[in-house]
Design an enzyme around this catalytic site. Sequence first.
Site, PDB file in Angstrom:
ATOM      1  N   THR B   1      -9.362   3.735   0.864  1.00 41.43           N
ATOM      2  CA  THR B   1      -9.797   4.563  -0.268  1.00 41.43           C
ATOM      3  C   THR B   1     -11.226   4.256  -0.632  1.00 41.43           C
ATOM      4  O   THR B   1     -11.635   3.096  -0.647  1.00 41.43           O
ATOM      5  CB  THR B   1      -8.941   4.254  -1.509  1.00 41.43           C
ATOM      6  OG1 THR B   1      -7.591   4.412  -1.168  1.00 41.43           O
ATOM      7  CG2 THR B   1      -9.305   5.191  -2.647  1.00 41.43           C
ATOM      8  N   ASP B  32      -3.001   7.309  -7.031  1.00 41.30           N
ATOM      9  CA  ASP B  32      -3.817   7.468  -8.234  1.00 41.30           C
ATOM     10  C   ASP B  32      -5.131   8.196  -7.982  1.00 41.30           C
ATOM     11  O   ASP B  32      -5.730   8.737  -8.910  1.00 41.30           O
ATOM     12  CB  ASP B  32      -4.102   6.090  -8.862  1.00 41.30           C
ATOM     13  CG  ASP B  32      -4.918   5.192  -7.949  1.00 41.30           C
ATOM     14  OD1 ASP B  32      -4.781   5.326  -6.707  1.00 41.30           O
ATOM     15  OD2 ASP B  32      -5.689   4.358  -8.451  1.00 41.30           O
TER      16      ASP B  32
END
Lengths: 180, 140
Positions: B1, B32
Amino acid sequence: HTSLPLVINTWPFKSATAAAWHALQSGGSVLDAVEKGCARCEMDQCDGTVGFGGSPDETGETTLDAMIMNGNSMEVGAVADLRRIKNAIGVARAVMERTEHTLLVGESASVFAENMGFVAEDLTTNESLNVFSQWLKGNCQPNYRKNVSPDPSTSCGPYGPKAAQTQYNGERQINIHSHD
Amino acid sequence: TIGMIAMDKDGHMAAGTSTNGLSHKVPGRVGDSPIIGAGAYADSSAGAAAATGDGDIMMRFLPSYLAVELMRNGADPSAACKSAISRIKRHYSDFFGAIICANTTGHYGAACNKVPTLTEFHYMVADSESDTAVLKSVPC
């Protein structure tokens, strides 16, 4: 430090920072910088945790999540569970600039992306295929299921609900090469 | 990420994230990263933040939004990052996660939760002083 402009990103992804910095120095906006920086990481498959060919799911498919936010207007565009499109951050920006919505997900997000001119292609690579194969050979471990049958800590699916729920020990199998 | 924050010389801010999520996740699972206030948040009047780690846990606490609100109330970026991590740690002491924060004056900081696989968090910064990407780190 108060040496504006500024680009800062998580993890040691140097090429992404450089791409964002170049965008800013070339007269681009902060949105351009974030988009270029994240897109660079998607193409570079940063750490295997960004972009195509990484983090295959239980079926071996790679899906992508991305989001971009304008701190002036508070506009946001986001995509989740995006399939077959490599440029997830680009699609997120398209959601922001070409719809009045905030978040598109799944197959419908992919159709939106294709309609907006993004190319649909397989996100699987030999590497992600290998990770998936090893996972299957290892009895599907690690595994995020709980309270299902057969026992997900020892067996692959398909899974169904287990009659009696057992206490979950709370252990999570996140590592430095598998994260959000 | 990757989570990224950009700020121009006039103080305009943007934030973004991109990820392929967790390996071997249940199909349909979303972390998220695309959730506003969780993976990232930006408000040019207060600051910006971006989080990384175990999204299933982190998204429950909106750490990026929390950090920005703390900076709005005067916390420096490092303190805001630490508070956002601490909020999660109260409930999940061994969660895997980190966050970067920047305020309106271009000050920045980072924080992470110490676990065996994460004892030091690395992040990148480029500003007008360095004019290039520089590796930074913070102990967890």
